[in-house]
Scaffold this active site. Structure first.
Site, mmCIF file in Angstrom:
data_model
loop_
_atom_site.group_PDB
_atom_site.id
_atom_site.type_symbol
_atom_site.label_atom_id
_atom_site.label_comp_id
_atom_site.label_asym_id
_atom_site.label_seq_id
_atom_site.Cartn_x
_atom_site.Cartn_y
_atom_site.Cartn_z
ATOM 1 N N ARG A 46 40.131 29.523 27.541
ATOM 2 C CA ARG A 46 41.180 30.288 26.864
ATOM 3 C C ARG A 46 42.216 29.373 26.233
ATOM 4 O O ARG A 46 42.560 28.336 26.787
ATOM 5 C CB ARG A 46 41.873 31.211 27.883
ATOM 6 N N ARG B 149 39.353 26.754 34.626
ATOM 7 C CA ARG B 149 38.659 28.026 34.393
ATOM 8 C C ARG B 149 37.853 28.035 33.088
ATOM 9 O O ARG B 149 38.279 27.506 32.081
ATOM 10 C CB ARG B 149 39.677 29.169 34.311
ATOM 11 N N ARG C 182 53.932 31.242 31.299
ATOM 12 C CA ARG C 182 53.373 32.470 31.900
ATOM 13 C C ARG C 182 53.961 32.695 33.289
ATOM 14 O O ARG C 182 54.255 33.826 33.667
ATOM 15 C CB ARG C 182 51.837 32.375 31.971
HETATM 16 P P1 AP5 Z 1 41.033 34.613 37.477
HETATM 17 O O1 AP5 Z 1 40.335 35.638 38.289
HETATM 18 O O2 AP5 Z 1 40.631 34.442 36.068
HETATM 19 O O3 AP5 Z 1 42.636 34.810 37.598
HETATM 20 P P2 AP5 Z 1 43.609 35.917 36.966
HETATM 21 O O4 AP5 Z 1 44.561 36.343 38.033
HETATM 22 O O5 AP5 Z 1 42.814 36.985 36.289
HETATM 23 O O6 AP5 Z 1 44.396 34.992 35.956
HETATM 24 P P3 AP5 Z 1 44.766 35.205 34.403
HETATM 25 O O7 AP5 Z 1 45.081 33.850 33.857
HETATM 26 O O8 AP5 Z 1 43.730 36.019 33.712
HETATM 27 O O9 AP5 Z 1 46.066 36.019 34.542
HETATM 28 P P4 AP5 Z 1 47.136 36.207 33.476
HETATM 29 O O10 AP5 Z 1 47.913 37.280 34.130
HETATM 30 O O11 AP5 Z 1 47.898 34.991 33.121
HETATM 31 O O12 AP5 Z 1 46.310 36.508 32.143
HETATM 32 P P5 AP5 Z 1 45.997 37.844 31.345
HETATM 33 O O13 AP5 Z 1 44.681 37.702 30.718
HETATM 34 O O14 AP5 Z 1 46.280 39.041 32.181
HETATM 35 O O15 AP5 Z 1 40.910 33.221 38.279
HETATM 36 C C1 AP5 Z 1 41.456 32.009 37.748
HETATM 37 C C2 AP5 Z 1 40.519 30.830 38.104
HETATM 38 O O16 AP5 Z 1 40.536 30.624 39.517
HETATM 39 C C3 AP5 Z 1 39.048 31.052 37.728
HETATM 40 O O17 AP5 Z 1 38.499 29.838 37.290
HETATM 41 C C4 AP5 Z 1 38.390 31.515 39.054
HETATM 42 O O18 AP5 Z 1 37.018 31.143 39.119
HETATM 43 C C5 AP5 Z 1 39.224 30.748 40.073
HETATM 44 N N1 AP5 Z 1 39.388 31.516 41.329
HETATM 45 C C6 AP5 Z 1 39.631 32.843 41.462
HETATM 46 N N2 AP5 Z 1 39.767 33.172 42.766
HETATM 47 C C7 AP5 Z 1 39.627 32.014 43.461
HETATM 48 C C8 AP5 Z 1 39.674 31.703 44.866
HETATM 49 N N3 AP5 Z 1 39.899 32.661 45.792
HETATM 50 N N4 AP5 Z 1 39.501 30.406 45.238
HETATM 51 C C9 AP5 Z 1 39.271 29.432 44.308
HETATM 52 N N5 AP5 Z 1 39.186 29.666 42.969
HETATM 53 C C10 AP5 Z 1 39.380 30.942 42.555
HETATM 54 O O19 AP5 Z 1 47.124 37.800 30.214
HETATM 55 C C11 AP5 Z 1 47.089 36.824 29.188
HETATM 56 C C12 AP5 Z 1 48.241 37.064 28.216
HETATM 57 O O20 AP5 Z 1 48.089 38.369 27.585
HETATM 58 C C13 AP5 Z 1 49.641 37.108 28.821
HETATM 59 O O21 AP5 Z 1 50.193 35.813 28.969
HETATM 60 C C14 AP5 Z 1 50.397 37.972 27.794
HETATM 61 O O22 AP5 Z 1 50.697 37.215 26.643
HETATM 62 C C15 AP5 Z 1 49.358 39.008 27.414
HETATM 63 N N6 AP5 Z 1 49.386 40.195 28.283
HETATM 64 C C16 AP5 Z 1 48.390 40.646 29.085
HETATM 65 N N7 AP5 Z 1 48.737 41.773 29.735
HETATM 66 C C17 AP5 Z 1 50.015 42.041 29.336
HETATM 67 C C18 AP5 Z 1 50.944 43.067 29.683
HETATM 68 N N8 AP5 Z 1 50.623 44.021 30.574
HETATM 69 N N9 AP5 Z 1 52.173 43.022 29.090
HETATM 70 C C19 AP5 Z 1 52.500 42.077 28.205
HETATM 71 N N10 AP5 Z 1 51.664 41.069 27.844
HETATM 72 C C20 AP5 Z 1 50.430 41.057 28.408
HETATM 73 MG MG MG Z 2 42.568 37.584 34.280
#
Ligand code: AP5
Ligand code: MG
Length: 215
Positions: free
Chosen positions: A160, A126, A171
């Protein structure tokens, strides 16, 4: 309409949220994006959470609930898409209470189901546009011109700090321990819709649309 996109890291929550914003005029609330913004702007809170995020652990409920409450207060005529929030039962209860205070409710929870084996490839390939937030992938969604964002033309493409295999495993562990109980929680409330997140991006969007039309 207010909806949650629920799924493990790499499930495609951010990718699909951006499409819903374009198509339905909804407002995307990604707590991950808000926390990364706080980090890059160097706020005290951003500095405090940076290491926690890089390790792949969850930041405290208090911080993320505070961030969401602030955004909810700004309102959204097309409704909110909660992306990466809630992630614990306490966050889910807090969201229900905040919406109720505003006289609103949650209309649908979309669980995006993806095999764990696919997640490593998604996360390690990604990259995103640092200016407009568009999400790309080395293999499945490259930019049309190398190094240039299709959406806004910026060359500020980034990876990232937590997109490595070690952080991803943590995660995933956090997801299974603390977030996956929300699947049962929302099933019991009657608003869970399961979507196959393994299909191609447009196919997943179609399934989400069908689920929302039935919500
Ligand atoms: P993408 O759409 O970026 O996936 P995503 O589900 O958004 O994945 P994240 O890594 O953003 O989720 P996360 O929950 O770990 O991270 P977050 O930022 O929320 O797609 C991923 C890749 O796949 C891309 O390259 C895309 O092009 C590709 N793709 C997508 N769909 C596809 C398909 N159908 N086929 C093929 N390829 C595809 O959180 C980060 C950190 O923040 C956490 O670890 C934590 O420390 C903190 N945090 C965030 N929210 C909270 C909360 N509510 N509580 C506590 N800590 C939190
Ligand atoms: Mg995301």
């Amino acid at each position: 309409m207010n909806i949650i996109l629920l799924g493990p890291p790499g499930a495609g929550k951010g990718t699909q949220a951006r499409k819903l914003v374009e198509e339905r005029g909804m407002v995307q609330l990604s707590t991950g994006d808000m926390l990364r913004e706080a980090r890059s702007s160097g706020t005290e809170m951003g500095q405090r959470v940076a290491q926690v995020m890089d390790r792949g652990e969850l930041v405290t409920d208090e911080i993320v609930i505070g961030l969401i409450a602030e955004k909810l207060a700004q309102g959204a005529t097309g409704g909110f898409i909660f992306d990466g929030f809630p992630r614990t039962l306490a966050q889910a209860d807090a969201l229900g209470a905040l919406l109720a205070e505003m006289g609103q409710k949650l209309d649908a929870v979309i669980e995006m189901r993806v095999d764990d084996a696919a997640l490593v490839a998604r996360i390690t390939g990604r990259f995103t546009c640092g200016d407009c937030g568009e999400v790309y992938h080395d293999q499945t969604r490259p930019t049309k011109v190398e190094g240039v964002c299709d959406s806004c033309g910026s060359s500020n493409l980034k990876r990232r700090a937590d997109d490595n295999e070690e952080s991803l495993r943590q995660r995933l562990m956090e997801y299974y321990k603390k977030t996956s109980p929300l699947i049962g929680y929302y099933y019991a409330k009657g608003n869970l819709h399961v979507v196959d997140g393994l299909g191609e991006i447009p196919a997943v969007s179609g399934d989400i649309k069908a689920a929302l039309d039935n919500a």
